[in-house]
Design a protein around this motif. Structure first.
Motif, PDB file in Angstrom:
ATOM      1  N   LEU A  97       0.664  -1.362  -0.133  1.00 28.87           N
ATOM      2  CA  LEU A  97      -0.030   0.102   0.001  1.00 28.87           C
ATOM      3  C   LEU A  97       0.832   1.254  -0.038  1.00 28.87           C
ATOM      4  O   LEU A  97       1.778   1.290   0.908  1.00 28.87           O
ATOM      5  CB  LEU A  97      -0.906   0.035   1.220  1.00 28.87           C
ATOM      6  CG  LEU A  97      -1.327   1.419   1.560  1.00 28.87           C
ATOM      7  CD1 LEU A  97      -2.901   1.685   0.639  1.00 28.87           C
ATOM      8  CD2 LEU A  97      -2.291   1.184   2.895  1.00 28.87           C
TER       9      LEU A  97
ATOM     10  N   THR B  43       0.630   5.431   0.192  1.00 22.94           N
ATOM     11  CA  THR B  43      -0.332   6.438   0.548  1.00 22.94           C
ATOM     12  C   THR B  43       0.087   7.245  -0.396  1.00 22.94           C
ATOM     13  O   THR B  43       1.366   7.916  -0.712  1.00 22.94           O
ATOM     14  CB  THR B  43      -0.456   6.813   1.972  1.00 22.94           C
ATOM     15  OG1 THR B  43       0.708   7.635   2.445  1.00 22.94           O
ATOM     16  CG2 THR B  43      -1.054   5.623   2.687  1.00 22.94           C
TER      17      THR B  43
ATOM     18  N   ILE C 210      -1.486  -1.264  -4.070  1.00 17.17           N
ATOM     19  CA  ILE C 210      -2.624  -0.545  -3.771  1.00 17.17           C
ATOM     20  C   ILE C 210      -2.224   1.008  -3.726  1.00 17.17           C
ATOM     21  O   ILE C 210      -1.357   1.538  -2.891  1.00 17.17           O
ATOM     22  CB  ILE C 210      -3.242  -1.014  -2.516  1.00 17.17           C
ATOM     23  CG1 ILE C 210      -3.614  -2.482  -2.430  1.00 17.17           C
ATOM     24  CG2 ILE C 210      -4.414   0.087  -2.214  1.00 17.17           C
ATOM     25  CD1 ILE C 210      -3.769  -3.009  -1.192  1.00 17.17           C
TER      26      ILE C 210
ATOM     27  N   ASN D 125      -3.119   4.600  -2.922  1.00 22.27           N
ATOM     28  CA  ASN D 125      -4.024   5.534  -2.212  1.00 22.27           C
ATOM     29  C   ASN D 125      -3.805   6.841  -2.402  1.00 22.27           C
ATOM     30  O   ASN D 125      -2.812   7.139  -2.751  1.00 22.27           O
ATOM     31  CB  ASN D 125      -3.885   5.041  -0.763  1.00 22.27           C
ATOM     32  CG  ASN D 125      -4.409   6.262   0.192  1.00 22.27           C
ATOM     33  OD1 ASN D 125      -3.429   7.124   0.633  1.00 22.27           O
ATOM     34  ND2 ASN D 125      -5.593   6.411   0.293  1.00 22.27           N
TER      35      ASN D 125
ATOM     36  N   VAL E 279      -8.980  -3.237   2.313  1.00 23.82           N
ATOM     37  CA  VAL E 279      -7.478  -3.935   1.809  1.00 23.82           C
ATOM     38  C   VAL E 279      -7.713  -5.435   2.452  1.00 23.82           C
ATOM     39  O   VAL E 279      -7.361  -6.571   1.919  1.00 23.82           O
ATOM     40  CB  VAL E 279      -6.464  -3.604   2.513  1.00 23.82           C
ATOM     41  CG1 VAL E 279      -5.013  -4.216   2.359  1.00 23.82           C
ATOM     42  CG2 VAL E 279      -5.937  -2.275   1.864  1.00 23.82           C
TER      43      VAL E 279
ATOM     44  N   LEU F  90      -1.039  -7.518   4.373  1.00 25.95           N
ATOM     45  CA  LEU F  90      -0.203  -6.280   3.853  1.00 25.95           C
ATOM     46  C   LEU F  90       1.187  -6.545   4.125  1.00 25.95           C
ATOM     47  O   LEU F  90       1.643  -6.729   5.142  1.00 25.95           O
ATOM     48  CB  LEU F  90      -0.936  -5.222   4.494  1.00 25.95           C
ATOM     49  CG  LEU F  90      -0.054  -3.767   3.782  1.00 25.95           C
ATOM     50  CD1 LEU F  90      -0.603  -3.766   2.184  1.00 25.95           C
ATOM     51  CD2 LEU F  90      -0.436  -2.625   4.340  1.00 25.95           C
TER      52      LEU F  90
END
Ligand SMILES: NC(=O)c1ccc[n+]([C@@H]2O[C@H](COP(=O)([O-])OP(=O)(O)OC[C@H]3O[C@@H](n4cnc5c(N)ncnc54)[C@H](O)[C@@H]3O)[C@@H](O)[C@H]2O)c1
Length: 258
Positions: free
Chosen positions: A11, A13, A35, A37, A78, A85
């Motif tokens: 992930l 951000t 992912i 974000n 998620v 993760l």
């Protein structure tokens, strides 16, 4: 060094632009499903489209890292889609060039909420998933301003100093669970954030030439420079590195002004 992150979930951000986008690409190139974000859905979707065009695995999830509810929804999405993760890159952030008198309390709070509290909220929400993954890695994007700074950037310098301190403490707390925590402190990096600052200067080209000249290697950083370091910290090639802050600034902060 060959880094293989196949079957890993990451992930990033603030992954829709600049350093976050560079980190997303570097991780996806190593086989990670990334992912992305971002608070800005257009930027986030565009970043994912770019990755998919290169046959890389990515998806976009919108969230404001400073908003607890938004972060909780991100975490449950998620959880339901991936159940774990492996890599968390806490990158979302922005800066503020203002002296202390002109810094309004609302501006101070927003910097702290995004650049520091956002890391706390996201990391806290993702902990069970990082725990499930085992041998997971958290990489916090700090800044050289955490250590050496200039005037008129107090709120940002304070927030980034907090990021480095948070990294050290979290490393103690999460090491026994097999979760490594490091921070990366870039100097000048060519991103839209830097472009916005250059645009506010009377002569952007002259300012860029001047800042390139501050660097012993003659140039400012690229998002790929940061992405490569983050990919290494995400991988088991860095399995004995935790609790540290790595400066990545082309030698900028080695310089003694005279
Ligand atoms: N560019 C540099 O020279 C430099 C140097 C040192 C550190 N940094 C740090 O690197 C990080 C990224 O900076 P950049 O230059 O790539 O900036 P950028 O503005 O190009 O990208 C930042 C991204 O974060 C997103 N974002 C902002 N607030 C958010 C929020 N609340 N929730 C989710 N996403 C949010 C933005 O929409 C944007 O897509 C920041 O933490 C910044 O402080 C940048």
């Amino acid at each position: 060094m060959h880094i293989d992150l196949t079957k890993k979930i990451a992930l990033v951000t603030g992954g829709g632009s600049g350093i976050g986008k560079g980190c997303a690409l570097a991780l996806a190139e190593a086989g990670t499903l990334v992912i992305v974000n971002d608070i800005n859905p257009e930027a986030g979707h565009d970043a994912v489209i770019e990755l998919k065009k290169q046959n890389l695995s990515a998806e976009f999830i919108e969230a404001d890292v400073a908003d607890d509810k938004s972060v909780q929804i991100l975490a449950s999405t998620v959880r339901s889609r991936y159940g774990k993760l492996d890599v968390l890159v806490n990158n979302a952030g922005f800066n503020l060039f203002k002296n202390l008198r002109e810094t309004e309390p609302t501006e101070w709070d927003r910097i702290m909420n995004v650049d520091l509290r956002g890391l706390y909220l996201i990391t806290r929400a993702m902990l069970p998933l990082l725990d499930t993954a085992g041998e997971s890695s958290i990489i916090n994007i700090a800044s050289v301003h955490a250590k050496l700074t200039i005037s008129n950037i107090a709120a940002y310098a304070a927030a980034k100093g907090g990021v480095v301190a948070l990294t050290r403490s979290l490393c103690q707390e999460l090491g026994p669970k097999g979760i490594r925590v490091n921070s990366v402190s870039p100097g000048f990096v060519h991103t839209p954030l830097l472009e916005r600052w250059l645009a506010s200067e009377p002569d952007a080209a002259a300012t860029l030439k001047k800042i390139n000249g501050y660097h012993p290697i003659g140039r400012i950083g690229t998002v790929a420079d940061i992405g490569h370091l983050v990919r290494f910290l995400a991988s088991n090639k860095s399995s004995f590195i935790t609790g540290t802050d790595i400066t990545i600034d082309g030698g900028l902060t080695s310089r003694l002004m005279h």
